[in-house]
Structures are given as C-alpha cells and as structure tokens.
Write a protein that holds these residues in place. Structure first.
Motif, PDB file in Angstrom:
ATOM      1  N   GLN A 206       0.821  -1.196   0.000  1.00 57.49           N
ATOM      2  CA  GLN A 206       0.000   0.000   0.000  1.00 57.49           C
ATOM      3  C   GLN A 206       0.859   1.251   0.000  1.00 57.49           C
ATOM      4  N   ARG A 207       1.971   1.220   0.767  1.00 57.58           N
ATOM      5  CA  ARG A 207       2.824   2.390   0.840  1.00 57.58           C
ATOM      6  C   ARG A 207       3.496   2.647  -0.496  1.00 57.58           C
ATOM      7  N   ASP A 208       3.923   1.566  -1.167  1.00 57.62           N
ATOM      8  CA  ASP A 208       4.569   1.711  -2.471  1.00 57.62           C
ATOM      9  C   ASP A 208       3.608   2.269  -3.498  1.00 57.62           C
ATOM     10  N   ALA A 209       2.301   1.952  -3.327  1.00 55.70           N
ATOM     11  CA  ALA A 209       1.311   2.394  -4.304  1.00 55.70           C
ATOM     12  C   ALA A 209       0.706   3.742  -3.951  1.00 55.70           C
ATOM     13  N   ALA A 210       1.302   4.412  -2.947  1.00 62.92           N
ATOM     14  CA  ALA A 210       0.742   5.698  -2.516  1.00 62.92           C
ATOM     15  C   ALA A 210       0.779   6.699  -3.662  1.00 62.92           C
ATOM     16  N   ILE A 211      -0.303   7.427  -3.829  1.00 63.03           N
ATOM     17  CA  ILE A 211      -0.412   8.397  -4.916  1.00 63.03           C
ATOM     18  C   ILE A 211       0.215   9.723  -4.490  1.00 63.03           C
ATOM     19  N   ASN A 212       0.730  10.459  -5.458  1.00 63.84           N
ATOM     20  CA  ASN A 212       1.296  11.779  -5.195  1.00 63.84           C
ATOM     21  C   ASN A 212       0.151  12.785  -5.072  1.00 63.84           C
ATOM     22  N   LEU A 213      -0.114  13.242  -3.858  1.00 65.01           N
ATOM     23  CA  LEU A 213      -1.242  14.122  -3.605  1.00 65.01           C
ATOM     24  C   LEU A 213      -0.962  15.566  -3.996  1.00 65.01           C
ATOM     25  N   GLY A 214       0.308  15.945  -4.026  1.00 63.95           N
ATOM     26  CA  GLY A 214       0.642  17.339  -4.316  1.00 63.95           C
ATOM     27  C   GLY A 214       0.483  18.233  -3.106  1.00 63.95           C
ATOM     28  N   MET A 215       0.218  17.645  -1.947  1.00 62.87           N
ATOM     29  CA  MET A 215       0.040  18.386  -0.694  1.00 62.87           C
ATOM     30  C   MET A 215       0.181  17.403   0.448  1.00 62.87           C
ATOM     31  N   PRO A 216       0.414  17.898   1.676  1.00 63.60           N
ATOM     32  CA  PRO A 216       0.486  16.988   2.826  1.00 63.60           C
ATOM     33  C   PRO A 216      -0.815  16.202   2.994  1.00 63.60           C
TER      34      PRO A 216
ATOM     35  N   ALA B 151     -16.483  10.732   1.157  1.00 64.17           N
ATOM     36  CA  ALA B 151     -15.581  11.242   2.186  1.00 64.17           C
ATOM     37  C   ALA B 151     -14.951  10.080   2.962  1.00 64.17           C
ATOM     38  N   TYR B 152     -15.758   9.074   3.288  1.00 59.23           N
ATOM     39  CA  TYR B 152     -15.215   7.904   3.973  1.00 59.23           C
ATOM     40  C   TYR B 152     -14.223   7.149   3.081  1.00 59.23           C
ATOM     41  N   SER B 153     -14.477   7.130   1.772  1.00 57.33           N
ATOM     42  CA  SER B 153     -13.535   6.496   0.845  1.00 57.33           C
ATOM     43  C   SER B 153     -12.210   7.252   0.827  1.00 57.33           C
ATOM     44  N   PHE B 154     -12.267   8.577   0.830  1.00 57.19           N
ATOM     45  CA  PHE B 154     -11.056   9.395   0.912  1.00 57.19           C
ATOM     46  C   PHE B 154     -10.259   9.042   2.159  1.00 57.19           C
ATOM     47  N   MET B 155     -10.955   8.964   3.293  1.00 49.08           N
ATOM     48  CA  MET B 155     -10.269   8.685   4.555  1.00 49.08           C
ATOM     49  C   MET B 155      -9.665   7.286   4.559  1.00 49.08           C
ATOM     50  N   ALA B 156     -10.356   6.339   3.914  1.00 46.97           N
ATOM     51  CA  ALA B 156      -9.815   4.983   3.828  1.00 46.97           C
ATOM     52  C   ALA B 156      -8.548   4.953   2.969  1.00 46.97           C
ATOM     53  N   ASP B 157      -8.504   5.796   1.929  1.00 47.22           N
ATOM     54  CA  ASP B 157      -7.318   5.858   1.064  1.00 47.22           C
ATOM     55  C   ASP B 157      -6.113   6.456   1.777  1.00 47.22           C
ATOM     56  N   LEU B 158      -6.359   7.416   2.652  1.00 45.31           N
ATOM     57  CA  LEU B 158      -5.273   8.237   3.197  1.00 45.31           C
ATOM     58  C   LEU B 158      -4.887   7.908   4.627  1.00 45.31           C
ATOM     59  N   THR B 159      -5.536   6.925   5.240  1.00 47.05           N
ATOM     60  CA  THR B 159      -5.217   6.569   6.619  1.00 47.05           C
ATOM     61  C   THR B 159      -4.975   5.076   6.751  1.00 47.05           C
ATOM     62  N   GLU B 160      -4.193   4.727   7.746  1.00 46.47           N
ATOM     63  CA  GLU B 160      -3.969   3.317   8.054  1.00 46.47           C
ATOM     64  C   GLU B 160      -5.097   2.816   8.959  1.00 46.47           C
TER      65      GLU B 160
ATOM     66  N   TRP C 256      -2.433  15.410   5.684  1.00 50.88           N
ATOM     67  CA  TRP C 256      -3.365  16.019   6.634  1.00 50.88           C
ATOM     68  C   TRP C 256      -4.169  17.136   5.975  1.00 50.88           C
ATOM     69  N   LEU C 257      -3.532  17.849   5.016  1.00 51.62           N
ATOM     70  CA  LEU C 257      -4.231  18.933   4.339  1.00 51.62           C
ATOM     71  C   LEU C 257      -5.301  18.376   3.396  1.00 51.62           C
ATOM     72  N   ALA C 258      -4.976  17.278   2.697  1.00 57.83           N
ATOM     73  CA  ALA C 258      -5.963  16.641   1.812  1.00 57.83           C
ATOM     74  C   ALA C 258      -7.166  16.159   2.618  1.00 57.83           C
ATOM     75  N   LEU C 259      -6.907  15.559   3.789  1.00 55.15           N
ATOM     76  CA  LEU C 259      -7.998  15.106   4.649  1.00 55.15           C
ATOM     77  C   LEU C 259      -8.816  16.293   5.155  1.00 55.15           C
ATOM     78  N   SER C 260      -8.142  17.391   5.476  1.00 52.99           N
ATOM     79  CA  SER C 260      -8.838  18.589   5.954  1.00 52.99           C
ATOM     80  C   SER C 260      -9.762  19.143   4.881  1.00 52.99           C
ATOM     81  N   PHE C 261      -9.294  19.149   3.628  1.00 49.88           N
ATOM     82  CA  PHE C 261     -10.140  19.634   2.537  1.00 49.88           C
ATOM     83  C   PHE C 261     -11.362  18.732   2.354  1.00 49.88           C
ATOM     84  N   ALA C 262     -11.158  17.415   2.457  1.00 50.87           N
ATOM     85  CA  ALA C 262     -12.276  16.477   2.308  1.00 50.87           C
ATOM     86  C   ALA C 262     -13.321  16.704   3.402  1.00 50.87           C
TER      87      ALA C 262
END
Length: 386
Positions: free
Chosen positions: A16-26, A181-190, A28-34
């Motif tokens: 999962q870590r190797d497949a992490a996408i380049n968000l272009g931002m931290p 929103a829950y899908s976003f959080m599942a993508d970006l959190t362990e 925590w900031l992506a999660l905050s926007f979501a």
C-alpha cells in the motif's frame, strides 16, 4: 469470483505504501479539505431545508388567504393561538399543504435512481477514481439550491421545487458525499487508531457545522427580512465546495489500487451479495438483513424529523419565530452529538455495542413521544434531552 476480486482487497502495508499516490500536498491537508467540503455540503442542505420549509408555509398562506394578516418574520410570529378563530383554521390548512409538499419533496429526493446511484457509487469510485463521484452530488445540490433561489426571487409555483429535489436526488444527495468522504479517509489513513481519530474529527466537524447553520438560519431570515438571501447563501456554500473538489481536492486512488471494470448488473449483484445465503461462512447473513431493516426504520423516524418539527413549531400552541426554530434545531443537534459521545463512552465501560443500540432506540422513542404530546415549550425542550 469476479475478475476484479482476484486481487486481495487487504494488501500488505508495504504494498500500500509503495502504491501511494502523489497528492501534491500533505496528507493532513488533503484530509482537511475532504472534511471541509463535506461540512459545506451538509451545511448547505441543512440551511436550505429550514429556509424552504418556512418559505413554503408562508407562500401557501399568501396564496390561499391573500387577505390574511398572517406574516411571520425572523423575530416574531403572527400565529393564532385561539383555536376557535378563522385564522387558526387557515393555519391548519396551510400546515397540511406544506406537509404534503414536504412528503413529495422527500420522495423526489430519495428516489429509485438516487438509491441505485448511491449503492454503486463507492464501488465505481474504486474503478474510475474518487473525484468524479465526489463531484456529482455537489452538482445535484447546487442545481437544487440555485433553482430554489430563483423560485423564491421570482415567486414561482411551489410545485416546481419537487422537480428540483428530484434532480438532487438523482445524484445521490449528501449521502453520496458522505460515502465518498469515507472512501477518501480509507485511502489516506492506516486502519486502526489513526483512521478512527480522523473519522471522529470528521463526524464532529459535521455536527458543529450543522449546529452553527441551524442556529444562524433564523437570524439570516430575520436580518434579511425574507428567504432569498439565506437561500443564496446556501447556494454559495455548495458552489464553494464544488470548486474546491474540482480544483483543489486531490485524487487519492492510485492506479495500482483500481479494480477492473465490471458490468452494471455484476456490480449490483456484488453490492447485494452481503444479504444473500452463503455470504457468511457461519450462515449469519440474516444478521445483515436485520441490521439494514433497523437502519431503515431508524432513518424513517429521524431524517424528516426537522421538517415536521418546523411545521409543528410554527403553529399553535407554540407559534415560534424563525429565530426560535433555529435555536431549537441547533440545541437539538448539539445535545445529540454530545449525548451520543457520552452514551458510547459510558456504555462501553460496562456493556456491549448491542445494548448501546437498544438504548439509543429507546431514548429516541421517549424523545418522539414527549415531543408528540408536547403542549408547552418546556415539553419540547425536555424531549430534546433524550
């Protein structure tokens, strides 16, 4: 087994870590926007609900009884307390008309197309990415609020708003936004505590947003002496959220995590597999069926509750103004969020989740019963405490 399920859903953390996408931002900031855009969508829906419910009531009063002196403002109500007067009988007729309109709007919102869309939303976002399906419900709500604002400005026929709610319903409404929103959080959190913490922040943010908007709704009607500008603000909220989704919110699903495309029929079959015999190795699929029935019955009692409460409070024996209705709604939401957290924490010290659900259902029954029998302001507020 479908082709899309040949790859295990639960991958190793290293993969999962190797497949992490380049968000272009931290992250925590992506999660905050979501979280922020979902709060904007929820706020817009809540504000629009309060505005359109009271606007419909006042418009029907003007249409049916143009010579009546009944005119509510944000700070006071022209409601008639004497049940033997003509004015009181007029209020009963208008209340009935407004209730019928609310029923039709609810049916239009939660229509068959919207249900199918929402059921398939999360699965198809696993194929085509999150942003596309995050955008759709925002567009639907934007069209609804914009068209409702135009209706208020030009004083169009109220029956048109049923069509506007149907447009929103076909895109999945706020329910689809929550799903994404829950899908976003599942993508970006362990999995585990990090994800639980983010979900807790998310749900708290939604509660705070709904609390503030409910409180301000009456004041906005009072300060602007009408319903046009509050409806315009509701439109601006969801428009801002849509712009953030399109231009700022990153795509969180990496290409390596995307599932293979399947036909619409296959996807619908997969969505409902959990309720079929043989899904559970222990033969407990009946538990999933019972849970969905409980969830549906609970929603039937709670989703339309604010609209019914507004009509209840506008008429005798309460005769509340828009400001008081807003205060009551915000207090109910505030107590609901605080009470839920307190109940879960305290009950977890001595019992299980099943008893928490039973206690929640019981308190809801008590609350609705007190509210239904209420004849004074005190009884209404007392029902809020459960």
């Amino acid at each position: 087994m479908y082709e899309s399920e040949e790859k295990p859903l639960l991958q190793a953390k290293e993969t999962q870590r190797d497949a992490a996408i380049n968000l272009g931002m931290p992250r925590w900031l992506a999660l905050s926007f979501a979280i922020f855009v979902t709060s904007l969508h929820t706020s817009s829906v809540v504000l629009s609900m309060y505005v359109m419910n009271q606007y419909s009531y006042q418009t029907y009063m003007k249409e049916k009884y143009p010579t009546s002196s009944h005119k509510s403002t944000g700070s006071q109500s022209a409601c008639e307390l004497n049940t033997s007067t003509i004015a009181y009988k007029e209020q009963v007729v208008v209340q009935k008309l407004t209730s019928e309109l609310n029923i039709y709007c609810s049916l239009a919102t939660y229509n068959v197309i919207g249900v199918i869309f929402t059921l398939n939303l999360a699965t198809y976002s696993d194929i085509y990415g999150r942003k596309l399906f995050f955008t759709a419900p925002f567009i639907g709500t934007l069209l609804k609020t914009l068209l409702c604002t135009i209706t208020i400005y030009f004083n169009l026929k109220l029956e048109w708003i049923i069509l506007f709610f149907c447009i929103e319903g076909c895109t999945g409404t706020w329910v689809s936004t929550l799903s994404m929103a829950y899908s976003f959080m599942a993508d970006l959190t362990e999995p585990g505590k990090p994800r639980t913490f983010v979900i807790g922040c998310f749900e708290t943010s939604l509660g705070i947003a709904a609390f503030i908007v409910s409180l301000l709704s009456g004041y906005l009607i009072k300060w602007t002496d009408g319903f046009f500008y509050p409806s315009l603000i509701s439109t601006a909220m969801v428009l801002l959220g849509l712009l953030i989704v399109i231009f700022i919110l990153p795509e969180t699903l990496h290409d390596s995590k995307k599932r293979s495309d399947v036909s619409f029929i296959q996807n619908m079959v997969r969505v409902t597999d959990v309720y079929k015999k043989g899904f559970s190795p222990d033969g407990k699929q009946w538990m999933f069926i019972i849970l969905i029935v409980i969830f549906m019955m609970s929603n039937l009692a709670n989703i339309a509750r604010p609209q019914i409460e507004t009509l209840y409070q506008l008429n005798s024996p309460f005769c509340w103004s828009a400001v008081r209705i807003g205060w009551y709604g915000s207090m109910r939401l505030g107590l609901l969020n605080i009470g839920n957290l307190a109940m879960i924490y305290l009950f977890h010290l001595c019992t299980t989740d099943e008893y928490i659900v039973l206690a929640s259902l019981l308190t809801t029954v008590v609350s609705l019963t007190i509210e239904g029998l209420a004849t004074t302001d005190f009884m209404l507020y007392l029902g809020n405490c459960y």
